[in-house]
Design a protein around this motif. Sequence first.
Motif, PDB file in Angstrom:
ATOM      1  N   MET A   1      58.421 121.191 148.690  1.00  0.00           N
ATOM      2  CA  MET A   1      59.150 120.263 149.797  1.00  0.00           C
ATOM      3  C   MET A   1      59.611 121.041 150.809  1.00  0.00           C
ATOM      4  SD  MET A   1      58.555 117.635 147.998  1.00  0.00           S
ATOM      5  CE  MET A   1      59.482 115.875 148.767  1.00  0.00           C
ATOM      6  N   GLU A   2      59.800 120.416 151.978  1.00  0.00           N
ATOM      7  CA  GLU A   2      60.356 121.158 153.341  1.00  0.00           C
ATOM      8  C   GLU A   2      61.060 120.189 154.185  1.00  0.00           C
ATOM      9  OE1 GLU A   2      58.231 123.813 156.791  1.00  0.00           O
ATOM     10  OE2 GLU A   2      57.092 123.214 154.936  1.00  0.00           O
ATOM     11  N   ASN A   3      62.169 120.590 154.603  1.00  0.00           N
ATOM     12  CA  ASN A   3      62.915 120.228 155.677  1.00  0.00           C
ATOM     13  C   ASN A   3      63.726 121.057 156.671  1.00  0.00           C
ATOM     14  OD1 ASN A   3      64.032 118.026 157.242  1.00  0.00           O
ATOM     15  ND2 ASN A   3      65.476 117.324 155.895  1.00  0.00           N
ATOM     16  N   TYR A   4      63.765 120.887 157.721  1.00  0.00           N
ATOM     17  CA  TYR A   4      64.579 121.767 158.730  1.00  0.00           C
ATOM     18  C   TYR A   4      63.888 123.119 158.900  1.00  0.00           C
ATOM     19  CZ  TYR A   4      68.385 118.210 158.020  1.00  0.00           C
ATOM     20  OH  TYR A   4      69.200 116.991 157.616  1.00  0.00           O
ATOM     21  N   GLY A   5      62.822 123.048 158.514  1.00  0.00           N
ATOM     22  CA  GLY A   5      61.990 124.350 158.791  1.00  0.00           C
ATOM     23  C   GLY A   5      61.815 125.390 157.405  1.00  0.00           C
ATOM     24  N   ILE A   6      62.527 125.047 156.323  1.00  0.00           N
ATOM     25  CA  ILE A   6      62.554 125.804 155.091  1.00  0.00           C
ATOM     26  C   ILE A   6      61.959 125.204 154.073  1.00  0.00           C
ATOM     27  CG2 ILE A   6      64.612 127.165 155.863  1.00  0.00           C
ATOM     28  CD1 ILE A   6      66.246 125.637 153.994  1.00  0.00           C
ATOM     29  N   LYS A   7      61.353 125.861 153.116  1.00  0.00           N
ATOM     30  CA  LYS A   7      60.479 125.289 151.969  1.00  0.00           C
ATOM     31  C   LYS A   7      61.707 125.398 150.630  1.00  0.00           C
ATOM     32  CE  LYS A   7      56.165 126.940 153.468  1.00  0.00           C
ATOM     33  NZ  LYS A   7      55.028 127.930 153.536  1.00  0.00           N
ATOM     34  N   VAL A   8      61.387 124.215 149.991  1.00  0.00           N
ATOM     35  CA  VAL A   8      62.719 123.866 149.001  1.00  0.00           C
ATOM     36  C   VAL A   8      61.799 123.673 147.624  1.00  0.00           C
ATOM     37  CG1 VAL A   8      64.541 122.832 148.544  1.00  0.00           C
ATOM     38  CG2 VAL A   8      64.104 122.958 150.961  1.00  0.00           C
ATOM     39  N   MET A   9      62.526 124.023 146.498  1.00  0.00           N
ATOM     40  CA  MET A   9      62.014 123.660 145.175  1.00  0.00           C
ATOM     41  C   MET A   9      63.070 123.577 144.348  1.00  0.00           C
ATOM     42  SD  MET A   9      59.707 122.550 143.487  1.00  0.00           S
ATOM     43  CE  MET A   9      59.447 121.790 141.877  1.00  0.00           C
ATOM     44  N   SER A  10      63.244 122.204 143.715  1.00  0.00           N
ATOM     45  CA  SER A  10      64.476 122.093 143.166  1.00  0.00           C
ATOM     46  C   SER A  10      64.030 121.054 141.522  1.00  0.00           C
ATOM     47  CB  SER A  10      65.439 121.287 143.914  1.00  0.00           C
ATOM     48  OG  SER A  10      66.643 120.969 143.237  1.00  0.00           O
ATOM     49  N   MET A  11      64.522 121.235 140.714  1.00  0.00           N
ATOM     50  CA  MET A  11      64.477 120.343 139.695  1.00  0.00           C
ATOM     51  C   MET A  11      64.937 118.749 140.128  1.00  0.00           C
ATOM     52  SD  MET A  11      63.357 119.900 136.316  1.00  0.00           S
ATOM     53  CE  MET A  11      63.085 121.355 135.918  1.00  0.00           C
ATOM     54  N   GLY A  12      65.774 118.600 140.800  1.00  0.00           N
ATOM     55  CA  GLY A  12      66.109 117.449 141.420  1.00  0.00           C
ATOM     56  C   GLY A  12      64.832 116.657 142.036  1.00  0.00           C
ATOM     57  N   PHE A  13      63.764 117.263 142.465  1.00  0.00           N
ATOM     58  CA  PHE A  13      62.459 116.700 142.875  1.00  0.00           C
ATOM     59  C   PHE A  13      61.564 116.117 141.629  1.00  0.00           C
ATOM     60  CE2 PHE A  13      63.002 119.799 146.577  1.00  0.00           C
ATOM     61  CZ  PHE A  13      63.692 119.108 147.226  1.00  0.00           C
ATOM     62  N   LEU A  14      62.006 116.615 140.576  1.00  0.00           N
ATOM     63  CA  LEU A  14      61.133 116.232 139.289  1.00  0.00           C
ATOM     64  C   LEU A  14      61.847 115.293 138.367  1.00  0.00           C
ATOM     65  CD1 LEU A  14      59.952 120.041 138.596  1.00  0.00           C
ATOM     66  CD2 LEU A  14      58.672 118.232 139.988  1.00  0.00           C
ATOM     67  N   VAL A  15      63.167 115.148 138.542  1.00  0.00           N
ATOM     68  CA  VAL A  15      63.833 114.320 137.499  1.00  0.00           C
ATOM     69  C   VAL A  15      64.686 113.626 138.346  1.00  0.00           C
ATOM     70  CG1 VAL A  15      65.567 114.398 135.645  1.00  0.00           C
ATOM     71  CG2 VAL A  15      63.547 116.190 135.767  1.00  0.00           C
ATOM     72  N   ASP A  16      64.858 112.402 137.974  1.00  0.00           N
ATOM     73  CA  ASP A  16      65.771 111.295 138.503  1.00  0.00           C
ATOM     74  C   ASP A  16      67.127 112.068 138.617  1.00  0.00           C
ATOM     75  OD1 ASP A  16      63.706 109.764 139.204  1.00  0.00           O
ATOM     76  OD2 ASP A  16      63.742 108.651 137.400  1.00  0.00           O
ATOM     77  N   GLU A  17      68.158 111.533 139.574  1.00  0.00           N
ATOM     78  CA  GLU A  17      69.215 111.957 139.865  1.00  0.00           C
ATOM     79  C   GLU A  17      70.213 111.594 138.790  1.00  0.00           C
ATOM     80  OE1 GLU A  17      72.303 112.716 143.608  1.00  0.00           O
ATOM     81  OE2 GLU A  17      71.411 110.651 143.284  1.00  0.00           O
ATOM     82  N   GLU A  18      69.867 110.414 138.020  1.00  0.00           N
ATOM     83  CA  GLU A  18      71.022 109.951 137.104  1.00  0.00           C
ATOM     84  C   GLU A  18      70.643 110.545 135.639  1.00  0.00           C
ATOM     85  OE1 GLU A  18      68.012 106.651 138.186  1.00  0.00           O
ATOM     86  OE2 GLU A  18      69.277 108.297 139.219  1.00  0.00           O
ATOM     87  N   VAL A  19      69.245 111.098 135.267  1.00  0.00           N
ATOM     88  CA  VAL A  19      69.093 111.599 134.225  1.00  0.00           C
ATOM     89  C   VAL A  19      69.734 112.811 133.730  1.00  0.00           C
ATOM     90  CG1 VAL A  19      66.785 112.514 133.045  1.00  0.00           C
ATOM     91  CG2 VAL A  19      66.554 110.719 134.585  1.00  0.00           C
ATOM     92  N   ALA A  20      70.307 112.771 132.652  1.00  0.00           N
ATOM     93  CA  ALA A  20      71.037 114.029 131.945  1.00  0.00           C
ATOM     94  C   ALA A  20      69.892 114.880 131.306  1.00  0.00           C
ATOM     95  CB  ALA A  20      72.056 113.610 130.860  1.00  0.00           C
ATOM     96  N   MET A  21      70.078 116.133 131.869  1.00  0.00           N
ATOM     97  CA  MET A  21      69.214 117.227 131.405  1.00  0.00           C
ATOM     98  C   MET A  21      69.797 117.729 130.321  1.00  0.00           C
ATOM     99  SD  MET A  21      66.575 117.357 133.619  1.00  0.00           S
ATOM    100  CE  MET A  21      65.975 118.930 133.391  1.00  0.00           C
ATOM    101  N   ILE A  22      69.156 117.660 129.042  1.00  0.00           N
ATOM    102  CA  ILE A  22      69.743 118.200 127.629  1.00  0.00           C
ATOM    103  C   ILE A  22      68.859 118.910 127.121  1.00  0.00           C
ATOM    104  CG2 ILE A  22      70.781 117.749 125.511  1.00  0.00           C
ATOM    105  CD1 ILE A  22      71.156 114.762 126.684  1.00  0.00           C
TER     106      ILE A  22
END
Length: 388
Positions: free
Chosen positions: A191-212
């Motif tokens: 993903m990208e914003n403000y001219g920098i490229k970004v990768m996060s688990m937050g893009f793959l999993v909904d914010e309210e999902v608990a990662m166990i």
Amino acid sequence: MTDVSKEQVLERLRTVRGPDMDGNIVDLGLVSDVFISDGKVYFSITVPAERARELDPMRAAAERVVKEIPGIKAAMVALTADKRAASGPAATRAPAPPPGRGHAAHGHAAPGQPQQRAKSGIPGVGAIIAVASGKGGVGKSTTSVNLALALKANGLRVGILDADIYGPSMPRLLKISGRPQQLEGRMIKPMENYGIKVMSMGFLVDEEVAMIWRGPMIQSALMQMLREVAWGELDVLVVDMPPGTGDAQLTMAQQVPLAGAVIVSTPQDLALIDARKGLNMFSKVEVPVLGIVENMSYFIAPDTGNRYDIFGHGGARKEAERIGVPFLGEVPLTMDIRETSDAGTPVVVSNPDGAAAKVYREIATRVWQELQAVQGKGARGAPAIVFE
């Protein structure tokens, strides 16, 4: 789209034969906890480390049968060697990576033992910098994102990897939503914003999902987010590390070719005690510490302009001097930094001419200078970490 259950996935995985065609991978207890989110399935298969390359077709078969389930869009499957298998045939000291894609090992070397494999670089990425802290709540992620944006403002090509699997914050800090695009093969477009490229688990999993997740799954996810993302040509990749010095942190420190680390702390003694743990971790895995940032260093009252040292002041500078690492700068505690971070418009881009943005750009300049010194002269001597 029909929801797919864990039981459906396990039932399909029972069609995959185990090593040496003995039974199936589910009934043999080789499959880790299955995690399903947004049509994507994540799990690992435990195998003996020395047979990882040989058994990769088994991993591929498991990935294939899961992707054939109606409603499943993708599967992330890794071969691991879990420490729980220490008494069985899969015993090993380190999880084994999915072979054939140039990944470094995903686990940890035994205490006092050298790494089994060399750390391989990321194509197109000039240097990888970790931003770490010994504890949570010191503003590490806010520092990471503003440092990355300041490096960009200083003329560099920059990406940021959100390595906090349990509490990813980059989607909110950078006001990015949506899912990454799948490219050919296993590669993902960042993903990208403000001219920098970004990768996060937050893009793959909904914010309210608990990662166990257990350790091997965290290790696998981190390595795949790093090595199976099409970063392109970058001068610097900033890694926002999870707080503390646990399994995920050691995975990144041991298996990623880090050019250096930036430690974030607040001025008070308790935070500095935890910062020393982070320094000690990087020292043990021979990652040079580029310096320490004192965050929330002082408070400027917005109505009067008066300065207050709420958490004390100068503790991080003294600590840096004591152990012989650079002091990178003091970031004030201001309403501007807090409000812009919450809004997803970090202060470096929303108020580039302001005092806080100037502080971050100065820190970014010092980080880049230290990085050039380390790469040009070789790593400095490890800091003398003393626990009293």
